[in-house]
Design an enzyme around this catalytic site. Structure first.
Site, short mmCIF file in Angstrom:
data_model
loop_
_atom_site.label_atom_id
_atom_site.label_comp_id
_atom_site.label_asym_id
_atom_site.label_seq_id
_atom_site.Cartn_x
_atom_site.Cartn_y
_atom_site.Cartn_z
N GLU A 1 5.97 -31.07 -19.65
CA GLU A 1 6.73 -30.16 -18.81
C GLU A 1 6.03 -29.17 -17.98
O GLU A 1 4.94 -28.67 -18.54
CB GLU A 1 7.81 -29.33 -19.71
N LYS B 1 16.96 -30.71 -17.22
CA LYS B 1 16.78 -30.14 -18.63
C LYS B 1 18.10 -29.37 -18.70
O LYS B 1 18.52 -28.38 -17.96
CB LYS B 1 15.45 -29.22 -18.42
N CYS C 1 11.51 -30.47 -24.06
CA CYS C 1 10.83 -29.05 -24.78
C CYS C 1 12.36 -28.70 -25.60
O CYS C 1 12.64 -29.18 -26.73
CB CYS C 1 10.62 -27.98 -23.87
#
Length: 459
Positions: A55, A155, A188
């Site tokens: 990321e 995300k 993440c």
């Protein structure tokens, strides 16, 4: 199949809040993409069929909403558009980064997953449309070995990322490969939440995950490699996890994980990136590994001469602890509705202090989420107040069985050993409404053995 992940030390903008033009942004990103290209070539030479990058690896971090704008590629988030950026670069403007990634995949005949910032114009008739008339997303892209864009994922659980928008609905994104079937994607902080990560894995019975991350390690329970392994074990999946390498921010820890064995990299000292290439089996069934054995007993432990309970902060939460004294013993400690039990025998006796801790409550620092945790941890020193501190080295070898009456079925088993290395439980699973984990003799000194439960409904 052979997989690769690259832990990347990004070349960062010296002043990420400054406004620059697209040309300068492309120049900086180009330097990171040059490194990506070298790594793709190296991975392909070693036979890798898929490679994952971290990321924020291409553009960096600490931008504002306006300062990141020149770094954003345009992307169409739609199933209907079939597009190969390398072969059809003229279809859309502002897609230079996508074109380079696509060409790397095509030239090296490899599936490629990377993360970049993307923009999507929106109309004010859209109730979610930001006031500046565009969405800005933290986006994963996947290309097949012909350079075709096969999946995009935006995300969902942003971690204080003010430059980006949360998508209106969670994305459930997967792509198919000839060598390992379907892969799911998330990013993440997503790994700690039900949407979309857990839901994706369950809904599509996924067995392979690609996971770009920029994860700041927090011991003793949320080190990157520790939790990546716990997710692979808990859901019986393989995870290809690529993290940023930035030790001053506590960022390191990447790996190729299977439920029972892994290839990891964690280095808080050195500089530079790290390519991991490993061959792992495709998980095809819901077979449970040899983990479901019954524990010797699950019983309430008598109150003969229990050591004192004390309180200490761990992971910014107020844990209730009991010290783990002596060569062997049985302990219990409770908080709210959760009781944790431990039987232990020190195989190698040292003067290190360990403690058994319990927390059953809402975690509220750096994100809000409900945790039920039973944790055997090594303390930072010999006084109670040091329990819960970040510790990286240990020498005590402890045979243990740890169990708790968890109220959630989502339990992440953590087993971390000296030097931030991983070990694997002998047995774990449910028995009489308690979840347990047991281990005889860790391969090196024990740092953390824990049951990290996530009670999503109470977030």
């Amino acid at each position: 199949y052979v997989a690769a992940v690259y832990e990347h030390e990004s070349i960062l903008s010296p002043n990420p809040t400054a406004l620059v033009d697209r040309r300068s942004a492309l120049e900086l990103m180009g330097r990171n993409l040059d490194i990506y290209e070298q790594q793709v070539v190296a991975a392909a030479r070693q036979g890798a069929q898929i490679i994952v990058f971290p990321e924020d690896g291409i553009h960096g971090f600490n931008f504002t909403r306006s300062s990141i704008y020149p770094y954003l590629d345009f992307i169409v988030h739609s199933h209907s558009v079939k597009w190969n950026p390398c072969r059809e670069p003229y279809l859309f403007n502002d897609t230079e980064v996508l074109q380079r990634l696509s060409c790397m995949a095509l030239k090296n005949k490899i599936f490629l997953v990377a993360n970049l910032g993307t923009k999507q114009p929106c109309e004010h008739t859209d109730p979610h449309c930001p006031s500046d008339g565009r969405y800005q997303f933290n986006t994963n892209v996947a290309f097949n070995d012909d350079g075709m864009l096969v999946a995009t994922y935006r995300k969902h659980n942003l971690y204080f990322e003010y430059a980006f928008d949360t998508p209106p609905e969670p994305d459930y994104k997967l792509f198919d490969t000839p060598f390992a079937g379907k892969f799911g994607m998330f990013t993440c902080f997503d790994i700690l939440f039900f949407e979309p990560a857990v839901n994706l894995v369950r809904q599509y019975s996924l067995k392979q995950i690609v996971y770009p991350t920029a994860w700041m390690n927090q011991l003793p329970l949320l080190s990157a490699v520790e939790f990546q392994q716990a997710f692979a074990t808990a859901f019986n999946v393989n995870i290809l996890a690529a993290n940023i390498h930035y030790p001053t921010l506590g960022m390191t820890g990447s790996g190729i994980y299977t439920p029972v064995k892994s290839f990891i990299y964690h280095d808080m000292e050195g500089y530079g990136g790290k390519l991991i290439v490993a061959e792992i089996p495709v998980i095809t069934t819901d077979y449970k590994t040899n983990l479901e054995k019954t524990p010797d007993r699950v019983s309430e432990i008598g109150n003969e001469q229990l050591p004192p309970t004390f309180y200490a902060e761990m992971m910014y939460d107020n844990f209730t602890f009991v010290p783990v004294w002596g060569e062997k013993g049985e302990l219990q400690v409770c908080a709210n509705t959760l009781c944790c039990y431990l039987t232990y025998q020190r195989a190698v006796v040292t003067d290190e202090l360990y403690a058994l801790g319990v927390f059953d409550g809402l975690h509220t620092v750096h994100g809000t989420y409900y945790v039920q945790a039973c944790a055997l941890v090594k303390c930072g020193g010999l006084s109670f107040s040091t329990c819960g501190q970040e510790v990286t080295d240990a020498t005590a070898l402890i045979d243990f069985q740890l169990w708790g009456n968890m109220s959630t079925s989502y339990i992440f088993p953590l087993l971390l050993t000296s030097g931030i290395t991983l070990d694997y439980a002998d047995h774990m699973g449910w028995k009489n409404n308690h979840y347990f984990i047991s281990k005889n003799r860790t391969s090196s000194g024990l740092l953390t053995a824990a049951l990290y439960g996530r009670w999503y409904e109470k977030d």
